[in-house]
Design an enzyme around this catalytic site. Sequence first.
Site, PDB file in Angstrom:
ATOM      1  N   GLY A 219       0.855  -1.219   0.036  1.00 37.16           N
ATOM      2  CA  GLY A 219       0.184   0.010   0.092  1.00 37.16           C
ATOM      3  C   GLY A 219       0.967   1.127  -0.113  1.00 37.16           C
TER       4      GLY A 219
ATOM      5  NE  ARG B 242       8.730   6.052  -0.054  1.00 37.37           N
ATOM      6  CZ  ARG B 242       9.908   6.185  -0.531  1.00 37.37           C
ATOM      7  NH1 ARG B 242      10.697   6.973  -0.056  1.00 37.37           N
ATOM      8  NH2 ARG B 242      10.573   5.354  -1.172  1.00 37.37           N
TER       9      ARG B 242
ATOM     10  NE  ARG C 151       1.268   1.852  -6.749  1.00 38.22           N
ATOM     11  CZ  ARG C 151       2.570   2.349  -6.479  1.00 38.22           C
ATOM     12  NH1 ARG C 151       3.531   1.749  -6.879  1.00 38.22           N
ATOM     13  NH2 ARG C 151       2.704   3.643  -6.276  1.00 38.22           N
TER      14      ARG C 151
ATOM     15  CG  ASP D 203       5.148  -3.652  -5.024  1.00 43.16           C
ATOM     16  OD1 ASP D 203       5.476  -4.736  -5.314  1.00 43.16           O
ATOM     17  OD2 ASP D 203       5.546  -2.653  -4.266  1.00 43.16           O
TER      18      ASP D 203
HETATM   19  P1  AMP Z   1       9.121   0.531  -2.946  1.00 41.48           P
HETATM   20  O1  AMP Z   1      10.238  -0.610  -3.031  1.00 41.48           O
HETATM   21  O2  AMP Z   1       9.855   1.791  -2.755  1.00 41.48           O
HETATM   22  O3  AMP Z   1       8.380   0.295  -4.302  1.00 41.48           O
HETATM   23  O4  AMP Z   1       8.236   0.226  -1.640  1.00 41.48           O
HETATM   24  C1  AMP Z   1       7.652  -0.871  -1.504  1.00 41.48           C
HETATM   25  C2  AMP Z   1       6.697  -0.744  -0.407  1.00 41.48           C
HETATM   26  O5  AMP Z   1       7.190  -0.010   0.895  1.00 41.48           O
HETATM   27  C3  AMP Z   1       5.390   0.029  -0.782  1.00 41.48           C
HETATM   28  O6  AMP Z   1       4.386  -0.064  -0.137  1.00 41.48           O
HETATM   29  C4  AMP Z   1       5.990   1.803  -0.250  1.00 41.48           C
HETATM   30  O7  AMP Z   1       4.832   2.549  -0.060  1.00 41.48           O
HETATM   31  C5  AMP Z   1       6.684   1.395   1.070  1.00 41.48           C
HETATM   32  N1  AMP Z   1       7.703   2.402   1.429  1.00 41.48           N
HETATM   33  C6  AMP Z   1       8.740   2.525   0.901  1.00 41.48           C
HETATM   34  N2  AMP Z   1       9.723   3.427   1.465  1.00 41.48           N
HETATM   35  C7  AMP Z   1       8.838   3.808   2.576  1.00 41.48           C
HETATM   36  C8  AMP Z   1       8.999   4.549   3.693  1.00 41.48           C
HETATM   37  N3  AMP Z   1      10.002   5.511   3.760  1.00 41.48           N
HETATM   38  N4  AMP Z   1       8.054   4.782   4.558  1.00 41.48           N
HETATM   39  C9  AMP Z   1       6.968   3.894   4.338  1.00 41.48           C
HETATM   40  N5  AMP Z   1       6.624   3.100   3.277  1.00 41.48           N
HETATM   41  C10 AMP Z   1       7.691   2.725   2.557  1.00 41.48           C
HETATM   42 MG    MG Z   2       6.811   0.851  -4.876  1.00 45.64          MG
END
Ligand code: AMP
Ligand code: MG
Length: 474
Positions: A90, A93, A183, A249
Amino acid sequence: MPDFGLNLENHYARLPGEFYTLMPAEQVGVQPRLIHANAKAAALIGLDPASFSDPAFAQVFSGHAPLNDFSSLAMVYSGHQFGVWAGQLGDGRALLIGQARNPAGELWDIQLKGAGTTPYSRFGDGRAVMRSTVREYLCSEAMAAFDIPTTRALSIVASNEQVQREMPEPGAVLTRLALSHVRFGHFEHFFHSSRHERVRQLADYVMAEFFPNLAGDYVAWFGEVVKRTAELMAGWQAVGFAHGVMNTDNMSILGLTLDYGPFGFMEAYEPGFICNHTDTQGRYAFDMQPAIAHWNLRALAFALPSLIPKDRLVAALDTYEALYRSRYRALMRAKLGLVREEEGDDRLIGELLNLMAKAKADYSLSFRNLSGEDVAWLALFGNGNTEARAWLSRYRARTQGEDLSGLDRVNPKYVLRNWVAESAIRAVEDHGDIATLDRIFKLVQTPFEKHDGDEAFAAPPPPDMCHLEVSCSS
Ligand code: AMP
Ligand code: MG
């Protein structure tokens, strides 16, 4: 409450509450300060760039003030990460702060990235660092300039707080725009929790707004998703873009480049290039991307049996390879200026790529320099490279009679090299120098032009910036 003249519609929130959490932004940091804003992106949502100088702009596009009376929301989705089912993820951020109908009638999502935690943040802090924000801001503009479908970026606002990563770093909030941020993982989320009616509602939402000409035909819609994804991959491969984290995702249902993390543009050509140094297995290596996208489409197809008969899903998946190959071939032919079909063309292209790999020649310049003097092209392959010299004379002979005057509008002079992005980041972080960021922003928006005085940014890294590492931490 300001709306900057935007024509706001709260569409996503018409879906049931299971699809999101309505919530205000956390108001991260203190006295948010606008670093840069993008007039081209503003035009997409019908926003007057004069609003950039309104003090309310930095407030709204950092989450310190709401956009009119829109109830902002974080979306829920799930996904496969590195080939493994990861369950619920989800917007951890990200926050949808508005959907704006532009004068052309298109509905655009306006999303903050880094404006604080949500119920989907898991262990994350909801923050984004300036470094990754500048990278995404510049790269999404670069991709748009290459005509590769992508999310866009409206602005960077400094949050004036430190964010803890490997080291403390300055934080920022990016405002991201897309027709939709839905997504593959959104569909997987409802399928894997056996909520098939929700899968249908989501498909209906996406199709009504973004595939209106398909008149609700689910089979045609999935076929279109396959096609867009295949064409996106061809675009990435032809320009030498490695995404780095092709989890389901991070795959857009509209076929957009989405979620810029540890991406990289190919410099010294290496087919197995891994831009994300935490991807130790090389699952998302450059030359794996087209096959991984197909794997991701299969994961999406797996979530759609309540809408589409299995044999039709399989048939659509089976169109992927031919769609990818024909688009990739067309793009590579265009890069060499091959208009007439001649026997041996595919071999000529293949031989060039082999030579480039052997010599670790710079990917972008190996095409760009074809329109210049032979010496400049040959220099990329090492002096005295007889194979390169022989290839070049075959190429010159083959393109006798072809019109090569358009090559410089196909092969960019400027791609967002890591070291160039890093130069923009250091300038902003170390001295609050926005001028360098602005200069690089202009290069990536007009990457086919010459830009006197900025030639250095078209070149491989200087020795002191050769060993930059990019990870998932952002
Ligand atoms: P990503 O690998 O950046 O696509 O992120 C995978 C998941 O982790 C997604 O659900 C993002 O919203 C969450 N996410 C990544 N970085 C953060 C963060 N600093 N704080 C909260 N959620 C994060
Ligand atoms: Mg992501």
